[in-house]
Enzyme design. Structure first.
Site, PDB file in Angstrom:
ATOM      1  N   LYS C 119      34.796  14.878  -5.150  1.00  0.00           N
ATOM      2  CA  LYS C 119      33.776  14.735  -3.643  1.00  0.00           C
ATOM      3  C   LYS C 119      34.917  15.586  -2.783  1.00  0.00           C
ATOM      4  O   LYS C 119      34.503  16.528  -2.206  1.00  0.00           O
ATOM      5  CB  LYS C 119      33.425  13.371  -3.081  1.00  0.00           C
ATOM      6  CG  LYS C 119      32.369  13.766  -2.350  1.00  0.00           C
ATOM      7  CD  LYS C 119      31.667  11.528  -2.604  1.00  0.00           C
ATOM      8  CE  LYS C 119      30.651  12.149  -1.274  1.00  0.00           C
ATOM      9  NZ  LYS C 119      29.798  11.067  -2.094  1.00  0.00           N
ATOM     10  N   GLU C 202      31.862  10.427  10.230  1.00  0.00           N
ATOM     11  CA  GLU C 202      30.562  11.833   9.838  1.00  0.00           C
ATOM     12  C   GLU C 202      29.509  11.592  10.779  1.00  0.00           C
ATOM     13  O   GLU C 202      29.287  10.549  11.540  1.00  0.00           O
ATOM     14  CB  GLU C 202      30.035  11.977   8.617  1.00  0.00           C
ATOM     15  CG  GLU C 202      30.720  13.179   7.824  1.00  0.00           C
ATOM     16  CD  GLU C 202      30.272  12.701   5.986  1.00  0.00           C
ATOM     17  OE1 GLU C 202      29.109  12.112   6.273  1.00  0.00           O
ATOM     18  OE2 GLU C 202      31.013  13.275   4.968  1.00  0.00           O
ATOM     19  N   ARG C 294      27.543  18.806 -14.070  1.00  0.00           N
ATOM     20  CA  ARG C 294      26.337  17.945 -15.582  1.00  0.00           C
ATOM     21  C   ARG C 294      24.865  19.162 -14.709  1.00  0.00           C
ATOM     22  O   ARG C 294      24.681  19.216 -14.347  1.00  0.00           O
ATOM     23  CB  ARG C 294      26.859  16.710 -15.313  1.00  0.00           C
ATOM     24  CG  ARG C 294      25.842  16.078 -14.313  1.00  0.00           C
ATOM     25  CD  ARG C 294      25.684  14.457 -13.933  1.00  0.00           C
ATOM     26  NE  ARG C 294      25.627  13.908 -12.544  1.00  0.00           N
ATOM     27  CZ  ARG C 294      24.649  14.046 -12.155  1.00  0.00           C
ATOM     28  NH1 ARG C 294      24.166  14.357 -12.249  1.00  0.00           N
ATOM     29  NH2 ARG C 294      24.835  13.313 -10.866  1.00  0.00           N
TER      30      ARG C 294
END
Lengths: 502, 174, 502, 174
Positions: C119, C202, C294
């Site tokens: 991340k 955030e 993925r």
């Protein structure tokens, strides 16, 4: 959906009844099933909102019983009837009886059914609008006329019984001196099969491919075509594998055949979905064969490449809706194949194989669609057509569609009745089929069953022995005491390698 | 250890099965497999994993349906099987050997119920393998039943228009 | 297929293992399954050519056991391993272990996994190539820094635990005076959940939509994107319904998001399939969220609209194949939706609902694809993720896709474990969902279960009574003698009408 | 004729069933249906056709799976059902009435096996409906088990880290 029916009766059974139920659901319509006594447990009875008993198993007492079906439509409050294919789907009297009863018949109007659906009327129509017919006699011929016509159209020719079909009374003739005896034999066969010794004569197209064009017409004068389907893999005029597009059709030929089909449908005043069948010769010239004035078994391949739901369109067109798109909006994307699963034994001349379904696994996953009436425990009887289901595979190209179809066929397990699944597997693995090189004689010429691979025999032997060994025995004496077999050391390499390379 | 003769279609395999440390050791012809065997719930389905050695973690996976009549469907292909204890099989062999001799009559039976629409041979007629003896209508189709080998028709037991049952003898060939 | 693997081991279970087996079949590759002790009878074990036991049920002793998996790949002679999703799919050590063992890992190279899959590294990458991030602190903050940053980016803001995810330690703050106590609570929750009280801050995007872009990169420098998926219907960060395209994305936004995603993947030196997740605000501004390195659960909706088989592409890309098409060849056709079927009780806070599957009917027919690991008799255990299968519906437009999905969900029967199917039915019938008006808060805000329709209760009561009445009784005393119920005459009209209007 | 009380979830229906000329006549509340009933082979599946009159050709088609525990799935929706002969139901009613009285303790049980990761209340604590009592980890997820109604926690029988079985009592609310 505005103005669409709220309740539709489906006058059919099996996979097509299930297919129509799904189209009804997608339109917010309540589907009503009808069934014969042997179909009480059928999937279409259970998936519908309502179900009504028609009568005993024989079709004429159930699925062909016009009066009874209309009576039940009234009882159920259905505003429309979808006939599926087969049974009453192309029966003009049924369409008229619906009209008299104030029920919408989901199919062409009776006049169009007669003009396009009957073989001789349809040929007349094709001739009138300038669509080529297979050269030949207009109707029954005398022996002298036959000789003269054959000379005109050129050999080989084929003699056909005027009164019937199914290959009876048919003779292929390759030179004038064979003609007299062939005529004699054909007339005698026709007489014994149909009680009528009239024959007609046609140019014999060989090798021939069967290519058909799907058409949709609304009640407001718009007719469009959705491209072609190739249906040359057939036996005794029964289609087994279909695809869209056809490996032999290019955009120019597609446009030409499409225009020919549209000309016939327009001339017939046709409304709803229909198909125009053609024979295509080795020179890629095409000849009109017949019109199928109904939804066809193989309609899904067209749906998969065009994205259009043909059964939904049928219902909307019957309700008076306009087609929402034009010819230019019809774009074929990728390739689709269909394999029909019949309860027939492909290793024994495709004899019907009734029985109870004791295990069932239907394929799924990317690119695969299964339209099926099958269920676990089902008793497949001999009362109706032996088609159980259809596997439809889509791929970006023909190669991918074939690979996915093979994967799906390998997943498909129907235990009980024998089915055509092993036949399909073999055809789809045949390099001739993979190269698109086949014609309507393919099955008769090439199919002779496939030997069971040795590794499957060994696997079956092992599984049977282990199952027997581990099964609780009722009679103790049945299970043998320790044997005297001499064991070799672990010799595994050879067989092991064979088993692994499946 | 138990020794079986397994008939698969018209083939015969000799299979020895031994319980061994929780698993099964199976010898077929001169090959040996160690088998992890499972009977699946809710369906007549078997799952076998065929391993090369007794300690192997895995190997070839075989899933097979087995119906009540002993028909197996490996890879979905129907195969009639029959399992016999080897000694019983040997006895049967002897009995058969005594009965043997070529040209025993063959009965042509109806593979399903149907309606006879045509008869293609008469008693005394010499026919080739594949000659259509009887045409039977069922499932809306005409189905041709043909001679399984060359021979002479000894008897035709049905006539057109007659309804027949599954397994009913239609004709006898010798 | 030239140069492709002949044998691939699938290090996963459930529907994704079945999905990869199908891709292998389509490529002519022999699929090898691995399984834990509780999965002996699983579908992926039976559909594979070979199957190997990993170990006991717990994932770390089976599907997460790197050494064991590589050992089995060697035993089976597999040249490559497909990790599916979850388990080892984004584990760089596993990818490295494969490389050391000479086995191809079907996924991105380890370096790209680290650069894009982690991340914080991925955020750094996004920042570097100029893709917008949600404004906020770069990392853990002190209380004073938090106050200052919140003032800069503007309220509402969200406090998140630096060490974890899943909503733990998360607090939404709408004004400066709420901030101190929110920080205290968030730190304390983070400490108890992760043993670390670091938090970051955030901007809180609300309402937010979750939109992601599918990317394919080959080993020869070509990267293309396959358009977006919208995945805003989720609960506790678990996606439930996905679709492609997104109702809020137009061609301009698609191109912009696609370019942003490609920039990140190119910068990471990415090869194989991957996804870039974004948060989209009410102003249709988008912010980078993370990279999924993925194949994703929801990949089929992209396959249905683009026609491209993503798992097949993964295998081909891992084998060094070039992408056969360019960005301009990627055309989204129609609309696709996916509903995830979990063994969870949607009427009881989505609690897991293990149990044995005692009856099963999976949907089929036009426009429907089911990717499933379900089988009759299966025991759904609590050892793994409770996702059982996925229903994917395609239609020419969103309306048709929704209609078909509803039809499929109504056909879908799983008896035994409770599933999310009733949840999906309710959401797909919600006018808000149908209008495309929803965000990531939809489920939390609107879902409160659906009352069972009265007619279903009556049907159940009648069926239960009739079944009981007709069942052979073991204890004779259990069945009551004739009762004294007073019957009214045939009063049927009211209930009848209700039952009919299903 | 037989008279039943059928519980469907938390609802109760009185249903009378009578065999009548080969079919079943069912009275539920004040409505009457004539029912064609079939038990499907190979699966625990029932098919009912509900007709408006004894001679009607058909009507509403209801297909429903019934599992061993008596859970029915009409339209795929799981509904727990219980069928009681009406007289037995009446007796039970009387017994229950005697037992009644409000505020009986409620046991909060584990709906599946799992691992306790957190306990959200302690004995004596007053909680509101929805308050999380225990968090249980299973199927790779944390699952919150909350108070089914307002009340006071009488007992908490588990602690974090403890593995619990399906049906085990985790806490008691009064």
């Amino acid at each position: 959906m505005n103005g669409i029916f709220s309740r539709v009766l489906i006058a059919n059974r099996g996979e097509i009844a299930v297919r129509v139920i799904r189209a009804c659901r997608d339109l917010g319509i309540s589907p009503v099933a009808v069934y014969s006594e042997v179909d009480r447990q059928a999937l279409h009875v259970r998936l519908a909102d309502e179900a009504y008993l028609l009568g005993p198993a024989p079709a004429r007492e159930s699925y062909l019983n016009i009066e009874r079906i209309i009576e039940l439509a009234h009882q159920a409050g259905a505003e429309a009837i979808h006939p599926g294919y087969g049974f009453l789907s192309e029966n003009a009297e049924f369409a008229e009886a619906c009209a008299r009863a104030g029920i919408v018949f989901i199919g062409p109007p009776p006049e169009a059914l007669r003009a396009a659906g009957e073989k001789t009327a349809a040929k007349e129509l094709a001739r009138r609008v300038g669509v080529p017919l297979v050269p030949g006699s207009d109707g029954p011929v005398s022996d002298e006329e036959a000789l003269w016509i054959a000379g005109q159209i050129g050999y080989p020719v084929v003699i056909k019984a005027a009164a019937g079909g199914g290959g009876k009374g048919m003779r292929i003739v390759r030179s004038p001196n064979e003609l007299p005896s062939a005529l004699r034999l054909a007339r005698s066969e026709a007489l014994s099969a149909f009680g009528d010794d009239s024959v007609y004569i046609e140019k014999y197209i060989d090798p021939a491919r069967h290519v058909e064009v799907q058409v949709l017409c609304d009640a407001h004068g718009k007719c469009i075509h959705l491209g072609e389907r190739e249906c040359s893999i057939q036996r005794r005029y029964q289609k087994l594998i279909e695809e869209s597009p056809s490996p032999i059709v290019d955009p120019a030929l597609r446009a030409e055949m499409g225009e020919a089909a549209l000309a016939i449908f327009r001339a017939a005043g046709y409304v709803n979905a229909g198909t125009c069948e053609f024979i295509v010769g080795p020179d890629r010239k095409f000849y009109f064969l017949e019109v199928n004035a109904r939804i066809q078994v193989e309609h899904p391949v067209t749906e998969q490449v065009t994205g259009i739901d043909l059964v939904v369109e049928q219902i909307k067109l019957a309700a008076g809706y306009r087609l929402e798109y034009d010819q230019k909006d019809i774009i074929q994307r990728g390739w689709a194949l269909e394999c029909r699963v019949y309860a027939e034994d492909p290793d024994n001349n495709f004899l019907p194989s009734p029985g109870q379904v004791v295990a069932l696994r239907e394929p799924a996953g990317p690119g695969i669609r299964v339209d099926s009436g099958l269920y676990l425990g089902q008793r497949v009887t001999i009362d109706y057509d032996p088609m159980l289901s259809k596997v439809i595979a889509w791929g970006r190209d023909r190669r991918e569609a074939i690979a996915r179809m093979l994967r799906a066929l390998d997943e498909y397990e129907v235990a009980g009745p024998k089915t055509t699944i092993p036949f399909h597997r073999a055809v789809l693995r045949d390099p001739r089929f993979q190269a698109g090189e086949f014609d309507t004689g393919y099955v008769a010429r090439h199919w002779q069953g496939v030997p069971v691979p040795e590794d499957l025999l060994v696997k079956a032997a092992v599984a049977a022995a282990v199952d027997f060994h581990r099964r609780p025995k009722v009679v103790t004496g049945e299970r043998p005491a320790a044997g005297q077999v001499q064991e070799s050391p672990w010799k595994v390499a050879g067989r092991w390698a064979a088993l692994r390379s499946r | 250890m138990a020794d079986y003769v397994v008939r698969v279609g018209d083939r015969e395999f000799r299979v020895a099965v031994a319980e061994e440390s929780g698993g099964l050791k199976v010898t077929v012809r001169d090959e040996v497999f160690f088998i992890d065997f499972a009977r699946l719930e809710a369906e007549p389905r078997l799952s076998l994993i065929l391993k090369a050695g007794p300690g192997a973690a895995g190997g070839v996976s075989v899933e097979v349906v087995r119906d009540e009549r002993g028909r197996l469907y490996p890879g979905g292909i129907p195969l009639d099987t029959e399992v016999l204890a080897a000694r019983l099989a040997a006895l049967e062999q002897v009995r058969r050997g005594a009965e043997a001799g070529s040209g025993r009559p063959v009965e042509v039976k109806a593979p399903m119920p149907g309606l006879v629409v045509r008869v293609g041979a008469e008693p005394g007629q010499a026919v080739r393998r594949g000659h259509v003896l009887v045409v039977l209508q069922a499932m809306k189709m005409e189905n041709e039943l043909s001679a399984p080998r060359d021979g002479t028709v000894r008897d035709v037991r049905v006539r057109p228009g007659q309804a027949v049952d599954h397994g009913e003898v239609l004709a006898v060939l010798e």
